[in-house]
Design a protein around this motif. Sequence first.
Motif, PDB file in Angstrom:
ATOM      1  N   LYS A  86       3.206  -1.817   2.731  1.00  0.00           N
ATOM      2  CA  LYS A  86       2.118  -1.815   3.706  1.00  0.00           C
ATOM      3  C   LYS A  86       2.632  -2.002   5.132  1.00  0.00           C
ATOM      4  CE  LYS A  86      -1.840  -2.890   0.865  1.00  0.00           C
ATOM      5  NZ  LYS A  86      -1.275  -2.851  -0.512  1.00  0.00           N
ATOM      6  N   THR A 189      -4.635   2.759   3.745  1.00  0.00           N
ATOM      7  CA  THR A 189      -4.000   3.636   2.771  1.00  0.00           C
ATOM      8  C   THR A 189      -4.257   5.097   3.143  1.00  0.00           C
ATOM      9  OG1 THR A 189      -3.728   4.095   0.408  1.00  0.00           O
ATOM     10  CG2 THR A 189      -5.969   3.604   1.161  1.00  0.00           C
ATOM     11  N   CYS A 229       3.167   3.989  -8.235  1.00  0.00           N
ATOM     12  CA  CYS A 229       1.798   3.630  -8.609  1.00  0.00           C
ATOM     13  C   CYS A 229       0.839   4.230  -7.582  1.00  0.00           C
ATOM     14  CB  CYS A 229       1.638   2.113  -8.689  1.00  0.00           C
ATOM     15  SG  CYS A 229       1.872   1.249  -7.124  1.00  0.00           S
ATOM     16  N   GLY A 232      -4.770   3.754  -3.346  1.00  0.00           N
ATOM     17  CA  GLY A 232      -5.245   4.787  -2.425  1.00  0.00           C
ATOM     18  C   GLY A 232      -4.263   5.937  -2.345  1.00  0.00           C
ATOM     19  N   GLY A 233      -3.000   5.655  -2.642  1.00  0.00           N
ATOM     20  CA  GLY A 233      -1.998   6.713  -2.712  1.00  0.00           C
ATOM     21  C   GLY A 233      -0.941   6.697  -1.626  1.00  0.00           C
ATOM     22  N   SER A 234      -0.856   5.630  -0.827  1.00  0.00           N
ATOM     23  CA  SER A 234       0.079   5.700   0.308  1.00  0.00           C
ATOM     24  C   SER A 234       1.541   5.534  -0.085  1.00  0.00           C
ATOM     25  CB  SER A 234      -0.309   4.700   1.399  1.00  0.00           C
ATOM     26  OG  SER A 234      -0.060   3.372   1.007  1.00  0.00           O
ATOM     27  N   ASN A 235       1.845   4.628  -1.034  1.00  0.00           N
ATOM     28  CA  ASN A 235       3.276   4.501  -1.384  1.00  0.00           C
ATOM     29  C   ASN A 235       3.724   5.710  -2.196  1.00  0.00           C
ATOM     30  OD1 ASN A 235       4.309   3.373  -4.335  1.00  0.00           O
ATOM     31  ND2 ASN A 235       2.159   2.824  -4.008  1.00  0.00           N
ATOM     32  N   GLY A 303      -4.653  -4.179  -5.899  1.00  0.00           N
ATOM     33  CA  GLY A 303      -4.264  -3.070  -5.024  1.00  0.00           C
ATOM     34  C   GLY A 303      -4.535  -1.690  -5.606  1.00  0.00           C
ATOM     35  N   LEU A 304      -4.752  -1.589  -6.906  1.00  0.00           N
ATOM     36  CA  LEU A 304      -5.041  -0.286  -7.517  1.00  0.00           C
ATOM     37  C   LEU A 304      -6.515  -0.154  -7.910  1.00  0.00           C
ATOM     38  CD1 LEU A 304      -1.961   0.310  -9.878  1.00  0.00           C
ATOM     39  CD2 LEU A 304      -2.137   0.571  -7.410  1.00  0.00           C
ATOM     40  N   SER A 351       3.071  -2.321  -8.617  1.00  0.00           N
ATOM     41  CA  SER A 351       4.340  -1.606  -8.828  1.00  0.00           C
ATOM     42  C   SER A 351       4.710  -1.558 -10.304  1.00  0.00           C
ATOM     43  CB  SER A 351       5.465  -2.306  -8.068  1.00  0.00           C
ATOM     44  OG  SER A 351       5.014  -2.827  -6.841  1.00  0.00           O
ATOM     45  N   SER A 376       6.745  -0.873  -5.071  1.00  0.00           N
ATOM     46  CA  SER A 376       5.977  -0.920  -3.820  1.00  0.00           C
ATOM     47  C   SER A 376       5.883  -2.313  -3.204  1.00  0.00           C
ATOM     48  CB  SER A 376       4.577  -0.363  -4.042  1.00  0.00           C
ATOM     49  OG  SER A 376       3.939  -1.012  -5.127  1.00  0.00           O
ATOM     50  N   GLY A 377       5.949  -3.376  -4.029  1.00  0.00           N
ATOM     51  CA  GLY A 377       5.834  -4.711  -3.445  1.00  0.00           C
ATOM     52  C   GLY A 377       6.311  -5.796  -4.392  1.00  0.00           C
TER      53      GLY A 377
END
Length: 398
Positions: A86, A189, A229, A232-235, A303-304, A351, A376-377
């Motif tokens: 993020k 995101t 993962c 919203g799809g940003s990573n 987060g998902l 993640s 991702s985190g």
Amino acid sequence: MKNRGYYGDHGGAFLPEILVATFEDLEAHFEKIKGDPVFWKEYETLMSTYSCRATPLTYAANLTKKFGGAKIYIKREDLNHTGAHKANNVMGQGLLVKRMGKRRVIAETGAGQHGVACATMAAKFGFDCTIYMGEVDVIRQRPNVFWMEQLGATVVPVKDGTRILKDAINEAFRDWVTNMDDTHYCLGTACGPHPFPEMVSYFQSIIGREAREQILDIEGKLPKKVYACVGGGSNAMGLFSGFFDDPVELVGVEAGGKGLDSGLHASRLSYKDSSPGIAQGYKTYFLQDDDGQMKETHSISAGLDYVGVSPILSQMHDEKKARFESATDQEVIDALQLTMRKEGIIPALESSHALAYATKLAPTMSQEQILLVNLSGRGDKDMHTVAALAGLNFEEQK
Ligand SMILES: *Cc1c(COP(=O)(O)O)cnc(C)c1O
């Protein structure tokens, strides 16, 4: 404006008239920095001195040995400042806000991770900061609320509707309509109206650029598959974009919750429950009923746990440019525990979805092939969730 920002049939910008000029201004500023090597250099310098870029690519030797197939590499976004990818997005938007000459940022947050990242960015750049959060989430995420306030942000509990993330998004838009002259809405995101999906993906592309260079450096060849993962799809966009021109399979892993047939999940692209619709200013696959009412979603990872998904990923799904799968809560816990025990890394529950699916696939691949997973985190924030599953309750132990 209407035709820009479409990805196949998805995307767009469905805005109240009053915000159109603000979005045009944002788009114009983004167009100026997009592809500008001077801006990118400034961004990279900021991220290497304030966050932990370039984040390492770790060879997971013990997991690889356990599964006995493809070599597993992990991209360490968990080592970013504030503990996740993020940071890439908020710091990028922070630099843009400076260029736009605005002095205040607002954001929505559900679990609080984006709120903390945004409050951190605002402190660093000297912006005023207001974070909107559903009242239910404020209660659930006390520690994050505490840190946002300590970082100087004002946290506004939203009492409308079901008092969760989507209500916070509505309230943030209401604020923006009133204060657009000096305020930027820092969306968290790769969703929402154009140009957010493209802009957030652009800042996150630093993940894929680095990962591609690093794997070529270490192994002298590309991975067969890359995993991320998808909330919203940003990573996922960040990792995938590094491999768009390569013969690499891109795999997004969504929240399978308690199983896809249970109705308790957040799988929009990997399961048939979703349909295209327009909400929150953009068009994409949403989990909605026949009347267009948004369904409740469920995931062990906050987060998902979201009804929409990046319109760019929706197009990639339609055109089969990426594959989407899901992992259940139980598979995620198993993958998390295995990664801790085998590699000494504590991944975030989000993640762990990517890890769960990737490790399922690894044994079916050959030892010459490479799997790359975006971590991702970090999982520190999930301590209470994981402990509760193990039958521990910190409150009672005092
Ligand atoms: C917020 C978050 C996600 C989900 O967001 P995307 O936009 O889908 O990347 C995933 N992992 C972690 C650790 C997060 O904090």
